[in-house]
Structure formats: C-alpha cells, structure tokens
Design a protein around this motif. Structure first.
Motif, PDB file in Angstrom:
ATOM      1  N   GLU A 192       0.814  -1.213   0.000  1.00 24.22           N
ATOM      2  CA  GLU A 192       0.000   0.000   0.000  1.00 24.22           C
ATOM      3  C   GLU A 192       0.852   1.269   0.000  1.00 24.22           C
ATOM      4  N   ARG A 193       1.822   1.338   0.908  1.00 23.52           N
ATOM      5  CA  ARG A 193       2.500   2.605   1.178  1.00 23.52           C
ATOM      6  C   ARG A 193       3.813   2.788   0.427  1.00 23.52           C
ATOM      7  N   GLU A 194       4.488   1.680   0.098  1.00 18.89           N
ATOM      8  CA  GLU A 194       5.814   1.807  -0.497  1.00 18.89           C
ATOM      9  C   GLU A 194       5.773   1.711  -2.026  1.00 18.89           C
ATOM     10  N   VAL A 195       5.047   0.722  -2.558  1.00 21.13           N
ATOM     11  CA  VAL A 195       4.989   0.563  -4.020  1.00 21.13           C
ATOM     12  C   VAL A 195       3.642   0.994  -4.593  1.00 21.13           C
ATOM     13  N   HIS A 196       2.693   1.354  -3.719  1.00 24.82           N
ATOM     14  CA  HIS A 196       1.429   1.969  -4.142  1.00 24.82           C
ATOM     15  C   HIS A 196       0.657   1.123  -5.167  1.00 24.82           C
ATOM     16  N   LEU A 197       0.489  -0.150  -4.846  1.00 18.31           N
ATOM     17  CA  LEU A 197      -0.327  -1.000  -5.711  1.00 18.31           C
ATOM     18  C   LEU A 197      -1.798  -0.566  -5.627  1.00 18.31           C
ATOM     19  N   PRO A 198      -2.540  -0.753  -6.703  1.00 19.13           N
ATOM     20  CA  PRO A 198      -3.958  -0.357  -6.691  1.00 19.13           C
ATOM     21  C   PRO A 198      -4.719  -1.071  -5.569  1.00 19.13           C
ATOM     22  N   ARG A 199      -5.576  -0.310  -4.886  1.00 16.92           N
ATOM     23  CA  ARG A 199      -6.338  -0.858  -3.767  1.00 16.92           C
ATOM     24  C   ARG A 199      -7.796  -1.038  -4.151  1.00 16.92           C
ATOM     25  N   VAL A 200      -8.455  -1.923  -3.422  1.00 17.48           N
ATOM     26  CA  VAL A 200      -9.897  -2.062  -3.488  1.00 17.48           C
ATOM     27  C   VAL A 200     -10.409  -1.765  -2.086  1.00 17.48           C
ATOM     28  N   GLU A 201     -10.954  -0.560  -1.895  1.00 16.38           N
ATOM     29  CA  GLU A 201     -11.411  -0.130  -0.585  1.00 16.38           C
ATOM     30  C   GLU A 201     -12.879  -0.475  -0.399  1.00 16.38           C
ATOM     31  N   GLU A 202     -13.211  -0.966   0.790  1.00 14.11           N
ATOM     32  CA  GLU A 202     -14.600  -1.247   1.131  1.00 14.11           C
ATOM     33  C   GLU A 202     -15.049  -0.228   2.171  1.00 14.11           C
ATOM     34  N   GLY A 203     -15.932   0.671   1.753  1.00 11.10           N
ATOM     35  CA  GLY A 203     -16.417   1.687   2.677  1.00 11.10           C
ATOM     36  C   GLY A 203     -17.401   1.107   3.681  1.00 11.10           C
ATOM     37  N   ASN A 204     -17.521   1.741   4.839  1.00  9.82           N
ATOM     38  CA  ASN A 204     -18.506   1.364   5.837  1.00  9.82           C
ATOM     39  C   ASN A 204     -18.937   2.617   6.583  1.00  9.82           C
ATOM     40  N   GLN A 205     -19.991   2.500   7.357  1.00  9.07           N
ATOM     41  CA  GLN A 205     -20.539   3.683   8.015  1.00  9.07           C
ATOM     42  C   GLN A 205     -19.540   4.328   8.965  1.00  9.07           C
ATOM     43  N   ALA A 206     -18.785   3.514   9.700  1.00 11.04           N
ATOM     44  CA  ALA A 206     -17.820   4.073  10.646  1.00 11.04           C
ATOM     45  C   ALA A 206     -16.764   4.902   9.924  1.00 11.04           C
ATOM     46  N   LEU A 207     -16.284   4.387   8.790  1.00  9.80           N
ATOM     47  CA  LEU A 207     -15.278   5.110   8.018  1.00  9.80           C
ATOM     48  C   LEU A 207     -15.857   6.394   7.436  1.00  9.80           C
ATOM     49  N   LEU A 208     -17.050   6.302   6.859  1.00 16.04           N
ATOM     50  CA  LEU A 208     -17.670   7.466   6.230  1.00 16.04           C
ATOM     51  C   LEU A 208     -17.974   8.559   7.251  1.00 16.04           C
ATOM     52  N   ARG A 209     -18.481   8.173   8.414  1.00 18.86           N
ATOM     53  CA  ARG A 209     -18.816   9.188   9.424  1.00 18.86           C
ATOM     54  C   ARG A 209     -17.544   9.829   9.967  1.00 18.86           C
ATOM     55  N   GLY A 210     -16.473   9.015  10.134  1.00 15.49           N
ATOM     56  CA  GLY A 210     -15.218   9.564  10.626  1.00 15.49           C
ATOM     57  C   GLY A 210     -14.637  10.594   9.673  1.00 15.49           C
ATOM     58  N   LEU A 211     -14.644  10.269   8.390  1.00 11.67           N
ATOM     59  CA  LEU A 211     -14.137  11.208   7.389  1.00 11.67           C
ATOM     60  C   LEU A 211     -14.983  12.474   7.362  1.00 11.67           C
ATOM     61  N   ALA A 212     -16.312  12.302   7.464  1.00 16.15           N
ATOM     62  CA  ALA A 212     -17.202  13.461   7.433  1.00 16.15           C
ATOM     63  C   ALA A 212     -16.996  14.352   8.651  1.00 16.15           C
ATOM     64  N   VAL A 213     -16.833  13.762   9.825  1.00 24.67           N
ATOM     65  CA  VAL A 213     -16.595  14.541  11.046  1.00 24.67           C
ATOM     66  C   VAL A 213     -15.307  15.337  10.926  1.00 24.67           C
ATOM     67  N   HIS A 214     -14.238  14.699  10.474  1.00 26.17           N
ATOM     68  CA  HIS A 214     -12.959  15.387  10.340  1.00 26.17           C
ATOM     69  C   HIS A 214     -13.039  16.521   9.321  1.00 26.17           C
ATOM     70  N   ARG A 215     -13.700  16.259   8.199  1.00 24.72           N
ATOM     71  CA  ARG A 215     -13.787  17.285   7.156  1.00 24.72           C
ATOM     72  C   ARG A 215     -14.582  18.494   7.641  1.00 24.72           C
ATOM     73  N   TRP A 216     -15.695  18.230   8.317  1.00 25.06           N
ATOM     74  CA  TRP A 216     -16.540  19.326   8.781  1.00 25.06           C
ATOM     75  C   TRP A 216     -15.829  20.153   9.853  1.00 25.06           C
ATOM     76  N   ILE A 217     -15.215  19.486  10.816  1.00 28.38           N
ATOM     77  CA  ILE A 217     -14.547  20.205  11.906  1.00 28.38           C
ATOM     78  C   ILE A 217     -13.369  21.020  11.376  1.00 28.38           C
ATOM     79  N   ALA A 218     -12.609  20.472  10.439  1.00 27.18           N
ATOM     80  CA  ALA A 218     -11.500  21.224   9.852  1.00 27.18           C
ATOM     81  C   ALA A 218     -12.016  22.479   9.153  1.00 27.18           C
ATOM     82  N   HIS A 219     -13.123  22.331   8.416  1.00 22.70           N
ATOM     83  CA  HIS A 219     -13.728  23.472   7.722  1.00 22.70           C
ATOM     84  C   HIS A 219     -14.179  24.532   8.728  1.00 22.70           C
TER      85      HIS A 219
END
Length: 317
Positions: free
Chosen positions: A65-92
């Motif tokens: 993931e971090r060194e050779v940056h192979l393509p990823r297949v990410e599986e979203g979930n509610q916990a991940l989505l809410r965490g990203l949304a909270v961080h984005r809103w608070i930063a704004h």
C-alpha cells in the motif's frame, strides 16, 4: 516560473523521503532520535503513526500500500464514512477561527441550508451520519477556551530524524499554541463512549504515543513552545470526552518512547515485509496482490472440519 526553474521554493511533503537533499533541508523540523533507531535504515524513508500501525498489522500490506502503491480495493462502511465526514466538517469550521456552535449545524433534512453552510465540502448522506457526533463536539471545541493561538486544522507536519534518516509525518486533527504549550488534538468517533481511563486510551491509540514523542523530540521547540500536550477527543452520538497527556509526565514519556521504539526498529530494519495472515486478510485492500491471502481462512476451515469430524466443538481461532 524562473523561481521554479532555479528551485528556490522548498515544500515539505511525503516525497521528501526520496530527496537527496533531505538531511540538509531547512523546511523540515528536526526531530533527531524520534524513532530511537540505533543507526539509519538502508535508505531514506517516510513514516507516520498510521504507517507503523499498518506495518504492525501486516508488513506485506504496508509495503504494497504505502511503499509501491499498488492499486487498492477499498470497502467503505458507516464508521469510516462518518469519521471522514466529522474530520472534514470540523477542519472546515475551525479554519474560520471561531468556536463551533449549534448555528453551524443545520438539520440533515434541511438540504438547502446544508449546502449554504458547508460550502459543498461534504455529501449530505455523510453529513447525516456525522451530525450527532458534531453536536457532541460543540462542548469540547478547543476554540471555546479562549486561550488558543494560531489554530491549524488537518495539516501534516513534516520533520526529519537525522539518526534514523527518516522523514517523519505527523498529522493531528488540529494543533495550536496555548501559552508556552503546543497542543495537538486527535479526534476519534465511536458509536458508544467506552468506559475506559486515560491509560487504556493511551494503550489503544498509537497516535497518542507518536505525537508525544514527536513533540518531545523537537516539534514543540520548532513551534516556539516549551513543552507539548496531546489531546484525544472521543466523540459518540451523545457525548464527548477529551483525554489529555503531557510531555512533562516522565513516566508516560518512557512508555510512549518504548512503544514507538519497538515498532520503529522493526520497521526501519525490515527489507522482507513478510505477510502476517490473519482475520484482516478478508478485508485487505491489496489482497489480490498477496500470495497467501487465503491461508488464514483455509487454516480456520481445516480446523472446523477436523473438529466436526471428531465430534468435538469447532476450534476457536
């Protein structure tokens, strides 16, 4: 254009780990000894707390993931989505330099006002997930204290550990000066507020130890502070709890340095990045590139089959 051609502008970033001038660059804060390495690694690398957490789970996954940056297949979930949304809103919100208030949080059903207040930075469905957590944040917003100077949100600080020859990336959700203290705050969201004390929170989240050691190693001094403080704000839908740690706590700092040292020394000397098959393999974002991706599930299936054949209960992995 001429400045770009002459190379007069230095911009610190993750790619600094690939630069031949890193050790002499004055755009990087100095945090010599942060990783507590005995000697430099085989080449200059970049590392963050999330890198070491990923490496601890599986060195092969970190490498892909971090060194050779192979393509990823990410599986979203509610916990991940809410965490990203909270961080984005608070930063704004924090970028305005004023305390967060209930007026900043339109009802999720009021889509017209949401677009006006948020400036289109967040998807309405994600905002609905984040809304109760953002309401909890109002009481713990650092700007309410009135003693915050130059608050910065969601900005990565890049530094250089000359002993380990490593570029250090530290991204707190916000940091600010409070008198002679540089405060770094991390935010985590949980569905239910855990009944734990500061010591248990410290043991759970590597970011706390990482930030403390980074502050002690030079980030506090780089920002004109005498010492550092790390705050972990844990948000649930109905409450917010802030756990606070200081670099002035000698016993705590010994534990923080020990935790970073254990992981960092393994990471910096590793050139094999062997996989660690486990329950997380089924959710790994780079599993299609891994030759042992099904090894753990196969071993569990074999034990279950063997237990059933013998008439005993299935083995617990």
């Amino acid at each position: 254009m001429f400045a770009a051609l002459r190379g007069e502008v230095k911009l610190a970033g993750r790619s600094c780990g690939e630069c031949k001038f890193t050790g002499a660059c004055d755009s990087l804060a100095r945090v010599d000894g942060l990783l507590q390495a005995r000697e430099p690694g085989p080449w200059t690398r970049s590392v963050s707390a999330s890198d070491l957490e990923a490496y601890e789970r599986c060195p092969a996954q970190w490498y892909m993931e971090r060194e050779v940056h192979l393509p990823r297949v990410e599986e979203g979930n509610q916990a991940l989505l809410r965490g990203l949304a909270v961080h984005r809103w608070i930063a704004h919100a924090h970028a305005r330099g004023v305390p967060c208030s209930i007026a900043d949080l339109p009802n999720p059903a009021d889509l017209g006002r949401l677009a006006t207040v948020a400036g289109g930075i967040i998807d309405p469905a994600d905002y609905e997930l984040a809304y109760p957590f953002l309401r909890s944040h109002l009481e713990t917003c650092p700007l309410r204290a009135g003693q915050v100077g130059s608050l910065t949100a969601e900005k990565t600080i890049y530094a250089y550990d000359g002993v380990a020859d490593a570029v250090i990336a530290t991204k707190a959700d916000s940091y600010w000066l409070a008198g002679d203290t540089l405060v770094m705050r991390e935010i985590k969201t949980v569905q239910v507020q855990p009944e734990v004390d500061d010591d248990q929170i410290f043991s759970t989240f590597l970011a706390v130890a990482w930030d403390l050691v980074a502050l002690e190693a030079g980030l506090s001094r780089h920002h004109g502070a005498d010492h550092g403080e790390v705050q972990l704000e844990v948000l649930s839908p109905d409450s917010a709890v802030v756990h606070t740690y200081t670099t002035r706590d000698a016993a705590l700092m010994r534990m923080a340095r020990g935790r970073v040292r254990r992981l960092a020394r393994q990471w910096i000397s590793d050139q094999q990045w062997n996989p660690l098959p486990g329950p997380g393999c089924s959710r790994c974002s780079v599993r299609r590139w891994c030759g042992v991706r099904d090894e753990y599930e196969s071993s569990v299936g074999s034990r279950v089959t063997l237990g059933a054949a013998s008439g005993s209960s299935p083995a617990i992995p």
